[in-house]
Design a protein around this motif. Structure first.
Motif, mmCIF file in Angstrom:
data_model
loop_
_atom_site.group_PDB
_atom_site.id
_atom_site.type_symbol
_atom_site.label_atom_id
_atom_site.label_comp_id
_atom_site.label_asym_id
_atom_site.label_seq_id
_atom_site.Cartn_x
_atom_site.Cartn_y
_atom_site.Cartn_z
ATOM 1 N N THR A 1 -2.041 -6.230 6.355
ATOM 2 C CA THR A 1 -2.766 -4.922 6.604
ATOM 3 C C THR A 1 -3.720 -4.768 5.389
ATOM 4 O OG1 THR A 1 -1.117 -4.172 4.927
ATOM 5 C CG2 THR A 1 -0.682 -3.682 6.997
ATOM 6 N N GLY A 2 -4.368 -5.962 4.981
ATOM 7 C CA GLY A 2 -5.926 -6.218 4.310
ATOM 8 C C GLY A 2 -5.407 -5.718 2.939
ATOM 9 N N TRP A 3 -6.069 -4.913 2.270
ATOM 10 C CA TRP A 3 -5.799 -4.221 0.713
ATOM 11 C C TRP A 3 -4.749 -3.468 0.772
ATOM 12 C CZ3 TRP A 3 -7.912 -7.706 -2.459
ATOM 13 C CH2 TRP A 3 -9.296 -8.303 -2.197
ATOM 14 N N ASN A 4 -4.134 -2.614 1.873
ATOM 15 C CA ASN A 4 -3.334 -1.699 1.714
ATOM 16 C C ASN A 4 -1.862 -2.234 1.881
ATOM 17 O OD1 ASN A 4 -5.417 0.193 2.406
ATOM 18 N ND2 ASN A 4 -5.470 -0.203 4.254
ATOM 19 N N ALA A 5 -1.142 -1.641 0.791
ATOM 20 C CA ALA A 5 0.226 -2.068 0.881
ATOM 21 C C ALA A 5 1.020 -1.616 2.195
ATOM 22 C CB ALA A 5 1.096 -1.320 -0.334
ATOM 23 N N PRO B 1 5.718 -2.627 3.826
ATOM 24 C CA PRO B 1 6.779 -3.161 3.544
ATOM 25 C C PRO B 1 7.170 -4.706 3.412
ATOM 26 C CG PRO B 1 6.796 -1.321 5.170
ATOM 27 C CD PRO B 1 5.428 -1.878 5.027
ATOM 28 N N ASN B 2 7.120 -5.336 2.341
ATOM 29 C CA ASN B 2 7.277 -6.550 2.134
ATOM 30 C C ASN B 2 8.764 -6.974 2.636
ATOM 31 O OD1 ASN B 2 5.323 -7.625 -0.651
ATOM 32 N ND2 ASN B 2 4.732 -6.374 1.039
ATOM 33 N N LYS C 1 14.320 -9.057 6.647
ATOM 34 C CA LYS C 1 14.529 -7.756 6.369
ATOM 35 C C LYS C 1 13.761 -7.125 5.255
ATOM 36 C CE LYS C 1 19.412 -8.961 7.197
ATOM 37 N NZ LYS C 1 20.886 -8.920 6.458
ATOM 38 N N ASP C 2 13.682 -5.901 4.809
ATOM 39 C CA ASP C 2 12.876 -5.295 4.070
ATOM 40 C C ASP C 2 13.251 -5.453 2.454
ATOM 41 O OD1 ASP C 2 11.169 -3.862 5.584
ATOM 42 O OD2 ASP C 2 12.805 -2.464 6.064
ATOM 43 N N ILE C 3 12.559 -5.695 1.586
ATOM 44 C CA ILE C 3 12.982 -6.026 0.229
ATOM 45 C C ILE C 3 13.133 -4.559 -0.512
ATOM 46 C CG2 ILE C 3 12.193 -8.258 0.163
ATOM 47 C CD1 ILE C 3 9.965 -7.026 -1.809
ATOM 48 N N ALA C 4 12.737 -3.401 -0.061
ATOM 49 C CA ALA C 4 12.566 -2.242 -0.493
ATOM 50 C C ALA C 4 12.616 -1.126 0.431
ATOM 51 C CB ALA C 4 11.493 -1.942 -1.555
ATOM 52 N N PRO C 5 13.083 0.060 0.200
ATOM 53 C CA PRO C 5 12.740 1.049 1.365
ATOM 54 C C PRO C 5 11.611 1.074 1.983
ATOM 55 C CG PRO C 5 14.000 2.048 -0.730
ATOM 56 C CD PRO C 5 13.505 0.553 -1.004
ATOM 57 N N PRO C 6 11.501 0.819 3.406
ATOM 58 C CA PRO C 6 10.356 0.681 3.823
ATOM 59 C C PRO C 6 9.147 1.917 3.675
ATOM 60 C CG PRO C 6 11.920 1.288 5.477
ATOM 61 C CD PRO C 6 12.396 0.998 4.096
ATOM 62 N N THR D 1 8.383 2.985 0.799
ATOM 63 C CA THR D 1 7.842 2.876 -0.481
ATOM 64 C C THR D 1 6.598 2.118 -0.158
ATOM 65 O OG1 THR D 1 9.263 1.203 -0.788
ATOM 66 C CG2 THR D 1 10.167 3.349 -1.431
ATOM 67 N N LYS D 2 6.535 1.405 0.764
ATOM 68 C CA LYS D 2 5.667 0.209 1.214
ATOM 69 C C LYS D 2 5.368 -0.769 -0.084
ATOM 70 C CE LYS D 2 2.661 2.808 4.197
ATOM 71 N NZ LYS D 2 1.282 3.364 4.595
ATOM 72 N N THR D 3 6.700 -1.162 -0.627
ATOM 73 C CA THR D 3 6.999 -2.214 -1.764
ATOM 74 C C THR D 3 6.535 -1.523 -3.006
ATOM 75 O OG1 THR D 3 6.411 -4.043 0.048
ATOM 76 C CG2 THR D 3 6.772 -4.596 -2.093
ATOM 77 N N TYR D 4 6.400 -0.175 -3.187
ATOM 78 C CA TYR D 4 6.014 0.601 -4.142
ATOM 79 C C TYR D 4 4.587 0.311 -4.476
ATOM 80 C CZ TYR D 4 11.179 0.908 -4.882
ATOM 81 O OH TYR D 4 12.514 1.054 -4.559
#
Length: 330
Positions: A229-233, A235-236, A252-257, A259-262
């Motif tokens: 997604t380029g520079w945009n965060a 969900p990792n 699987k997501d490492i954080a709530p999706p 949050t976009k990996t905070y």
């Protein structure tokens, strides 16, 4: 009640102790020993003895745009960082004015005693072409960890495209490169004995991911990456395997999706093996596309084990690199 001066002395001692240990504050401005904002974006960590070296993209304003820069910092505790060197590279192979250097990672080769820097080299394949058409890996070497790195060559690993790169050294000292091959997926490749090339591919994970990171923890490999997604965060996600060759689990997501990996993107999973415990730190970049020099860092200890990897909500935290113990503060 005790002597007032004694209580004042104890209070000062406690304050000095807390300050000496230091606190990592994810997403905030992180300054070096000179009071300047640390410039080590898309970076990696190399430990030599008791010292950690942090290499990353230097994006300070006002630099000569015909050159690309790598910042080098050192620390004994992962909190307080000393500026060591600014490593500059001119256009090394006549790639053109719009050539790109990103995500530098440095390995130490115990056999050759050389420090080997891998980096993502890119730019348009032809004048006026797309900016990321070269899709190559570059190599530079130095006799000193904070020395002058001499550019050697660039290439496509085993003939495949490579954009974002990640660094991984296994517990037995074997070194690997993680590459993002846009047509096919996420590759993990073993370096040659001298670290000057690729010996073989360990795995191809058919997921279109970048910002690759990898850690070996209690018999499992955990691979982390982000979407394109380029520079945009975004969900990792992570997958696991008992062997680098796979098979790999579903991601699987490492954080709530939501949050976009905070707001961050993975760059490295740093394992700290201490006398009391082993901790794994998620190193992420909080990119600011319009003000890249002000991009921040999100470092947090992850919750990991039994095939699960979770990135908790970012909060201030401390680490004792000797014991490996981390503590998240209220």
């Amino acid at each position: 009640m005790g002597h007032p001066r004694l209580w004042l002395f104890l209070l000062l001692a406690l304050t000095v102790g807390a300050s000496a240990q230091g606190v990592i504050r994810p997403g905030e401005v992180w300054k070096d020993d000179q009071g300047r904002q640390i410039q080590a974006h898309g970076g990696g960590i190399l430990k030599q003895g008791k010292t950690f070296y942090w290499f990353g993209e230097e994006r300070e304003q006002g630099r000569d745009t015909s050159k690309k820069y790598v910042g080098c910092y050192s620390s004994k505790d992962l909190v307080h960082w000393k500026f060591r060197k600014l490593i500059a590279f001119a256009d090394p192979e006549n790639f053109g004015a719009h050539w790109i250097l990103e995500r530098p990672k440095v390995y130490f080769n115990a056999k050759t005693k050389k420090f080997v820097m891998y980096m993502h080299i890119d730019g348009p394949e032809r004048p006026g072409g797309p900016g990321y058409g070269l899709a190559r890996v570059g190599i530079a070497v130095s006799d000193k960890v904070d020395g002058d790195y001499t550019y050697v060559k660039s290439f496509r690993p085993l003939g495949h495209e490579s954009r974002d790169i990640g660094q991984f050294v296994d517990d037995d000292g074997t070194a690997y490169l993680i590459t993002e091959d846009r047509p096919f997926g996420f590759r993990i490749e073993k370096l040659t004995d001298d670290f000057m090339g690729i010996e073989k591919q360990m795995t191809l994970i058919p997921m279109h991911m970048e910002g690759g990171a990898l850690v070996h923890y209690k018999g499992l490999y955990y691979a982390v990456g982000s979407a394109l997604t380029g520079w945009n965060a975004n969900p990792n996600k992570y997958a696991t395997a008992t062997s680098l060759e796979g098979p790999w689990s579903e991601f699987k997501d490492i954080a709530p999706p939501e949050t976009k990996t905070y707001g961050s993107q993975s760059t490295l999973l740093l394992k700290i093996v201490g006398t009391k415990t082993t901790s794994v730190i998620f190193m992420g970049d909080v990119w600011k596309a319009k003000t890249l020099w002000d991009s921040r860092y999100l470092w947090m200890p992850v919750e990991i084990g039994d095939g699960v990897l979770k990135l908790p909500e970012p909060k201030p935290w401390t680490i004792d690199v000797k014991t490996g113990v981390t503590k998240v503060l209220p």
